[in-house]
Design a protein around this motif. Sequence first.
Motif, PDB file in Angstrom:
ATOM      1  N   PHE A 119       0.972  -1.190  -0.044  1.00 12.43           N
ATOM      2  CA  PHE A 119       0.089  -0.068  -0.053  1.00 12.43           C
ATOM      3  C   PHE A 119       0.907   1.266  -0.219  1.00 12.43           C
ATOM      4  O   PHE A 119       2.225   1.048   0.396  1.00 12.43           O
ATOM      5  N   GLU A 120       0.227   2.364  -0.223  1.00  7.70           N
ATOM      6  CA  GLU A 120       1.106   3.767  -0.165  1.00  7.70           C
ATOM      7  C   GLU A 120       0.672   4.559   0.711  1.00  7.70           C
ATOM      8  O   GLU A 120       1.320   5.476   1.059  1.00  7.70           O
ATOM      9  N   PHE A 121      -0.447   4.247   1.405  1.00  5.94           N
ATOM     10  CA  PHE A 121      -1.074   5.123   2.558  1.00  5.94           C
ATOM     11  C   PHE A 121      -1.813   4.467   3.555  1.00  5.94           C
ATOM     12  O   PHE A 121      -2.615   3.420   3.169  1.00  5.94           O
ATOM     13  N   GLU A 122      -1.618   4.829   4.552  1.00  5.47           N
ATOM     14  CA  GLU A 122      -2.448   4.125   5.750  1.00  5.47           C
ATOM     15  C   GLU A 122      -2.603   5.117   6.846  1.00  5.47           C
ATOM     16  O   GLU A 122      -2.039   6.172   7.234  1.00  5.47           O
ATOM     17  N   ILE A 123      -3.938   5.136   7.490  1.00  7.95           N
ATOM     18  CA  ILE A 123      -4.335   6.185   8.343  1.00  7.95           C
ATOM     19  C   ILE A 123      -4.861   5.337   9.474  1.00  7.95           C
ATOM     20  O   ILE A 123      -5.538   4.505   9.582  1.00  7.95           O
ATOM     21  N   LYS A 124      -4.560   5.974  10.613  1.00  8.70           N
ATOM     22  CA  LYS A 124      -4.650   5.235  12.203  1.00  8.70           C
ATOM     23  C   LYS A 124      -5.325   6.371  12.783  1.00  8.70           C
ATOM     24  O   LYS A 124      -4.860   7.600  12.848  1.00  8.70           O
ATOM     25  N   VAL A 125      -6.296   6.001  13.817  1.00  7.79           N
ATOM     26  CA  VAL A 125      -7.088   7.276  14.328  1.00  7.79           C
ATOM     27  C   VAL A 125      -7.202   6.785  15.879  1.00  7.79           C
ATOM     28  O   VAL A 125      -7.685   5.704  16.051  1.00  7.79           O
ATOM     29  N   ILE A 126      -7.674   7.793  16.545  1.00  9.15           N
ATOM     30  CA  ILE A 126      -8.246   7.798  17.911  1.00  9.15           C
ATOM     31  C   ILE A 126      -9.795   8.563  17.647  1.00  9.15           C
ATOM     32  O   ILE A 126      -9.504   9.817  17.610  1.00  9.15           O
ATOM     33  N   ALA A 127     -10.509   8.002  18.104  1.00 12.64           N
ATOM     34  CA  ALA A 127     -11.976   9.029  18.206  1.00 12.64           C
ATOM     35  C   ALA A 127     -12.548   8.803  19.733  1.00 12.64           C
ATOM     36  O   ALA A 127     -12.565   7.899  20.335  1.00 12.64           O
ATOM     37  N   LYS A 128     -13.238   9.900  19.747  1.00  9.69           N
ATOM     38  CA  LYS A 128     -14.158   9.963  21.025  1.00  9.69           C
ATOM     39  C   LYS A 128     -15.434   9.330  21.008  1.00  9.69           C
ATOM     40  O   LYS A 128     -16.016   9.877  19.991  1.00  9.69           O
ATOM     41  N   LEU A 129     -15.651   8.491  21.767  1.00 14.54           N
ATOM     42  CA  LEU A 129     -16.986   7.751  21.460  1.00 14.54           C
ATOM     43  C   LEU A 129     -18.122   8.741  22.100  1.00 14.54           C
ATOM     44  O   LEU A 129     -17.918   9.578  23.051  1.00 14.54           O
ATOM     45  N   PRO A 130     -19.251   8.677  21.490  1.00 16.68           N
ATOM     46  CA  PRO A 130     -20.464   9.295  21.875  1.00 16.68           C
ATOM     47  C   PRO A 130     -20.727   9.043  23.288  1.00 16.68           C
ATOM     48  O   PRO A 130     -20.679   8.065  23.797  1.00 16.68           O
ATOM     49  N   GLU A 131     -21.102  10.260  23.840  1.00 18.41           N
ATOM     50  CA  GLU A 131     -21.376   9.984  25.397  1.00 18.41           C
ATOM     51  C   GLU A 131     -22.350   9.220  25.875  1.00 18.41           C
ATOM     52  O   GLU A 131     -22.547   8.434  26.915  1.00 18.41           O
ATOM     53  N   ALA A 132     -23.551   9.067  24.962  1.00 23.40           N
ATOM     54  CA  ALA A 132     -24.523   8.014  25.187  1.00 23.40           C
ATOM     55  C   ALA A 132     -24.226   6.626  25.307  1.00 23.40           C
ATOM     56  O   ALA A 132     -24.959   5.721  25.758  1.00 23.40           O
ATOM     57  N   SER A 133     -23.020   6.231  24.707  1.00 24.78           N
ATOM     58  CA  SER A 133     -22.422   4.696  24.530  1.00 24.78           C
ATOM     59  C   SER A 133     -22.178   4.255  26.223  1.00 24.78           C
ATOM     60  O   SER A 133     -22.181   3.357  26.331  1.00 24.78           O
ATOM     61  N   GLY A 134     -21.965   5.300  27.183  1.00 25.80           N
ATOM     62  CA  GLY A 134     -21.700   4.934  28.409  1.00 25.80           C
ATOM     63  C   GLY A 134     -20.110   4.786  28.536  1.00 25.80           C
ATOM     64  O   GLY A 134     -20.002   4.310  29.764  1.00 25.80           O
ATOM     65  N   ASN A 135     -19.316   4.551  27.481  1.00 25.79           N
ATOM     66  CA  ASN A 135     -17.958   4.655  27.762  1.00 25.79           C
ATOM     67  C   ASN A 135     -17.047   5.668  28.052  1.00 25.79           C
ATOM     68  O   ASN A 135     -17.339   6.639  27.824  1.00 25.79           O
TER      69      ASN A 135
END
Length: 135
Positions: A119-135
């Motif tokens: 591959f030529e490109f890779e993307i790795k992320v961290i996302a904030k979960l929605p508050e309603a998920s309880g996490n």
Amino acid sequence: MTTRDVVFPAGRQELYERNRYSPAIRSNGFLFVSGQVGSREDGSPEPDLEKQVHRAFDNLNAILAPAGCTFDDVVDVTVFIVDPEEKFERIWNGVVPEHWGNAPYPTVTAVGVTWLYGFEFEIKVIAKLPEASGN
């Protein structure tokens, strides 16, 4: 040990199991997403660079959605680019803005690499979960 809360995109669980990693894990209010590449359904690389980057974002969104997230929930991004001197502008100014959304933007780390398994490109992320998920 705590059981990992894994998020799988629809239709690709076999691909992740074959390669022995989780596409994303929910933990402490965040979603940690493994690096996503521009792979076709069978896991092979999309040969065209721009299409490969679009597909990487499509694959990323297919993981964010089941966790109740969008790219707007992303707080941290790491991108890996093979031969960034040649490809960075085509990727960053050509394709990325179509997927990035509006300011304020997430934090970004861009890394030039020599190999990404075809591959030529890779993307790795961290996302904030929605508050309603309880996490």
